[in-house]
Design an enzyme around this catalytic site. Structure first.
Site, mmCIF file in Angstrom:
data_model
loop_
_atom_site.group_PDB
_atom_site.id
_atom_site.type_symbol
_atom_site.label_atom_id
_atom_site.label_comp_id
_atom_site.label_asym_id
_atom_site.label_seq_id
_atom_site.Cartn_x
_atom_site.Cartn_y
_atom_site.Cartn_z
ATOM 1 N N TYR A 52 63.910 49.566 76.617
ATOM 2 C CA TYR A 52 64.108 50.267 75.340
ATOM 3 C C TYR A 52 65.134 49.527 74.483
ATOM 4 O O TYR A 52 64.814 48.970 73.461
ATOM 5 C CB TYR A 52 64.525 51.724 75.579
ATOM 6 C CG TYR A 52 64.582 52.530 74.295
ATOM 7 C CD1 TYR A 52 63.418 53.029 73.721
ATOM 8 C CD2 TYR A 52 65.795 52.760 73.638
ATOM 9 C CE1 TYR A 52 63.449 53.744 72.530
ATOM 10 C CE2 TYR A 52 65.839 53.476 72.456
ATOM 11 C CZ TYR A 52 64.668 53.962 71.903
ATOM 12 O OH TYR A 52 64.710 54.663 70.723
ATOM 13 N N SER B 290 58.310 53.257 70.839
ATOM 14 C CA SER B 290 59.174 53.493 69.682
ATOM 15 C C SER B 290 60.034 52.254 69.439
ATOM 16 O O SER B 290 59.505 51.175 69.172
ATOM 17 C CB SER B 290 60.015 54.757 69.902
ATOM 18 O OG SER B 290 60.547 55.224 68.689
ATOM 19 N N ASP C 61 51.802 60.591 63.787
ATOM 20 C CA ASP C 61 53.184 60.235 64.076
ATOM 21 C C ASP C 61 53.954 60.137 62.765
ATOM 22 O O ASP C 61 53.738 59.216 61.976
ATOM 23 C CB ASP C 61 53.239 58.890 64.820
ATOM 24 C CG ASP C 61 54.630 58.574 65.359
ATOM 25 O OD1 ASP C 61 55.599 59.188 64.883
ATOM 26 O OD2 ASP C 61 54.742 57.717 66.251
ATOM 27 N N HIS D 201 54.449 61.425 67.759
ATOM 28 C CA HIS D 201 55.269 60.400 68.386
ATOM 29 C C HIS D 201 55.289 60.537 69.908
ATOM 30 O O HIS D 201 55.757 59.647 70.603
ATOM 31 C CB HIS D 201 56.686 60.476 67.822
ATOM 32 C CG HIS D 201 57.490 59.236 68.032
ATOM 33 N ND1 HIS D 201 57.088 57.994 67.581
ATOM 34 C CD2 HIS D 201 58.684 59.023 68.661
ATOM 35 C CE1 HIS D 201 57.997 57.085 67.901
ATOM 36 N NE2 HIS D 201 58.970 57.685 68.563
#
Length: 702
Positions: free
Chosen positions: A468, A548, A632, A667
């Site tokens: 991430y 993301s 999203d 999302h």
């Protein structure tokens, strides 16, 4: 249809299947940034309301699902995922008014159900989100009770949108109290007594509510029995802020207001609710630190802060003069990052040491009561409750231990198993090891590698490397059915704790922001190189995955080092770094990214790694499955649309480039279990298929 084709990688005796991609029209849009022209031929895909975009989505999905349907073990993989997922899940209980509430899922329900028990132990369904919509695309968000527990305000999300509706109900009669509140976004609900509550939202944007910019958040007070149009703005009308939140202290004494323009740093305000028309008092008047009031004893306030304490501390101050110069340490900063909770009249200091939990119990005076003995190395969460509670609950998990809920007696310090899931997974057959590898600039980065015991380190193991690296978010060990199935089939699951995250506090976060963002990609690349060098895997058996901000990570890594992996799996990614801040709440991410409008230097830096702008002609990119949702409204799907279009146009070689677009999905939050299982199935099937596996048994025994 375009002539451009790609092919799947099969076993030696299989013939590749050609793919004909939909033709994506190219426009002539050109933007000028500091005298530099940048073409944006797929700008038209940003229009989520156009018939042309809808047609493109339909055509791309047809190609993708036609491809996925050819994978011989796809159905078997889905069946195994469903079988393993089919166990009862229950949450920790919590008391509100005269009832004990808890969430429960009987196994394969699309959404967990909120149950309750009365004083006699009689169980009944309180809220069942599975009845909210036929397709399971409406989910339950927050559930907030009035101070006496007699009323509830619960929010729902339709199609995965961040825009919510809030419904008010009497808990005894189940009767709806008044009209539904609409257009609520990025907000909790916090009751002032039993007569009303605070919530936050933006003015409804002009144009598409799924993609139009929203940047002035306001805090409202809703009094029961009045129309939403009459709700009073408490904060945000005169002070333009992108994120505003309001919460009432447990004793109903104070309203605490936080205000921010980005994902890091907030102003802090407080208002005395016991005195009519009392002023809003400023505690912190800048965005240079994160601050939150977590508890109070009368007029004594307890604040969690990283002001002059990058790893966070708890301070106390009186309401009469609450400025930072008067703060006094209650729990000082340590070498490990602190995340505190309050329960039963204690602080529970959850420290993170190399991404693993250590929990200590403190009195409000700052006196250490004990370190809580956890069941092992992993992630502990919970310990929060009202002050009067005598029993608390926490959960513990790691990559090979399904989340187990424990009860905890704070006076005696005793833990006991409260709810242990019965999962068809033998934890004892797997091993999870933490390693520290060296990144490009010499920084040591932790990574946890999990797989079956006895695995041969011969470079032939299918491996998913997950990361991430942003927004101060920490990746701590947790069990997931999808990872269990992946490892059960012979795969390795590796998670790297990259810079940009919060694993080592503010310094670690800052080291992966703005002009240092490349550190994050370098850390991820170094993780892949470590796995290859140590013979866990090889480029032909490595997949990289992230969602993301992690989708950006995958997009940047695969465009910088396409030779390093066989498969790339970017999910709901931020792919156009030159324009991300022009959509919905994207401008609030500028603390981490900077924007193309900031300066020529910042623009050039963003352009140097922005995935959409860095797809090159004549390069063989890995087999890629881009995933997103058409609703999203956080990271708008245009990011993924444009990235997929660039890849399909420029891909060289036989690796397929596909985009899988969930319809009526956002999302990720609130997605139905059926949709979640199908998506995981398709991602793993695509990954293994493109590594050359034709049956699941060949994965375990290559």
């Amino acid at each position: 249809m375009a002539v451009s084709t790609s092919m799947a990688s099969f076993g030696q005796n299989q013939k590749p299947t050609p793919i004909t991609y939909p033709k994506t029209a190219k426009g002539e849009t050109v933007d000028v940034y500091f005298d530099t022209k940048v073409s944006d031929p797929y700008r038209w895909l940003e229009d989520d309301k156009s018939a042309e975009t809808a047609a493109w989505v339909k055509e791309e999905n047809k190609v993708t699902y036609d491809y996925l349907s050819q994978i011989p073990f796809r159905d078997a993989l889905k069946a195994r995922l469903e079988k393993l997922w089919n166990y009862e899940k229950i949450s920790a209980p919590f008391k509100e008014g005269n009832f004990i509430y808890y969430y429960k899922n009987n196994g394969l329900q699309n959404q967990s159900v909120l149950y309750r028990k009365d004083a006699k132990g009689k169980e009944e369904v309180f809220l069942d989100p599975n009845t909210f919509s036929k397709l399971g695309t409406t989910s339950l968000g927050g559930v907030d009770f009035s101070k006496d527990g007699s009323k509830v305000a619960y929010s729902i999300s339709e199609g995965g949108s961040d825009w919510r509706k809030v419904i008010l109900m009497d808990v005894n009669t189940f009767k709806k109290l008044e009209d539904t509140l609409v257009d609520v976004k990025f907000s909790g609900v916090s009751w002032k007594g039993n007569e009303g509550f605070y919530y936050s939202s933006y003015d409804k944007p002009k144009g598409s509510e799924l993609s139009a910019k929203t940047d002035q958040h306001k805090l409202y007070y809703h009094k029961l029995g009045t129309a939403q149009k009459d709700d009073k703005v408490i904060f945000g009308a005169d002070q333009k802020r992108r994120y505003v939140g309001g919460s009432v202290t447990e004793d109903n004494h104070y309203l605490v207001i936080t205000a921010a323009n980005s994902t890091y740093g907030n102003e802090l305000y407080i208002q005395d609710l016991t005195k009519p028309n009392s002023p809003i008092v400023t505690i912190v008047d800048n965005f240079n630190s994160d601050n939150n009031i977590i508890e109070n004893e009368g007029e004594k306030l307890f604040i969690e802060t990283d002001l002059n304490a990058p790893n966070k501390r708890i301070v106390s101050v009186g309401f009469s003069n609450p400025k930072p110069e008067n703060w006094k340490d209650v729990i000082p900063e340590t070498e490990n990052v602190l995340t505190p909770t309050t329960g039963a009249g204690y602080f529970f200091a959850n420290y993170m040491k190399d991404a693993v939990s250590i929990v200590k119990q403190y009195e409000y005076s700052g006196k250490l009561v004990r370190e809580i003995q956890l069941p092992g190395l992993g992630t502990a969460t919970g310990f929060g409750s009202k002050k009067e509670e005598k029993t608390l609950y926490y959960s513990f998990t790691n990559y090979i231990t399904p989340g187990t809920i424990y009860s905890f007696e704070p006076k005696a310090g005793k833990s006991a198993v409260y709810a242990q899931p019965k999962v068809d997974f033998k934890s004892e057959d797997y091993v999870s090891t933490q390693v520290f590898y060296t990144s490009k600039d010499g920084t040591k980065v932790p990574m946890i590698i999990t797989h079956k015991k006895g695995l041969k380190l011969d470079g032939n193991n299918p491996t998913i490397l997950y990361g991430y690296g942003g927004f101060n978010i920490s990746l701590t060990p947790s069990f997931g059915i999808s990872n269990a199935v992946w490892m059960e089939n012979g795969g390795i699951y590796a998670v790297a704790n990259l810079r940009g995250g919060g694993e080592y506090g503010k310094k670690w976060h800052d080291a992966g922001t703005k002009m240092q963002k490349q550190n994050v990609f370098d850390d991820f690349i170094a993780a892949a190189e470590y796995l290859i060098a140590q013979n866990y895997t090889s480029p032909n058996y490595l997949a990289i995955r992230g969602g993301s901000n992690g989708g950006l990570l995958v997009g940047a890594t695969m465009t910088q080092r396409p030779d390093l992996m066989k498969v790339a799996l970017p999910a709901v990614g931020v792919m156009d770094m030159l324009r991300y801040h022009t959509f919905t709440s994207g401008a609030g991410w500028a603390f981490d990214y900077g924007t193309s409008a900031d300066s020529k230097e910042m623009f050039e830096y963003l352009k140097s790694y922005s995935p959409v702008q860095n797809v090159k002609t004549g390069v063989q990119y890995p087999a890629t499955l881009v995933t997103t949702g058409d609703h999203d409204d956080r990271v708008v799907p245009a990011h993924s649309f444009k990235f997929a279009a660039e890849l399909q146009e420029k891909q060289t070689g036989t690796n397929p480039v596909l985009i899988r677009i969930d319809i009526n999905a956002g999302h990720g939050a609130g997605k139905s279990l059926a949709a979640t299982i199908q998506e995981i199935c398709d991602i793993q099937a695509f990954t293994l298929f493109n590594m050359g596996f034709t049956t699941l048994s060949t994965v375990s025994n290559p």
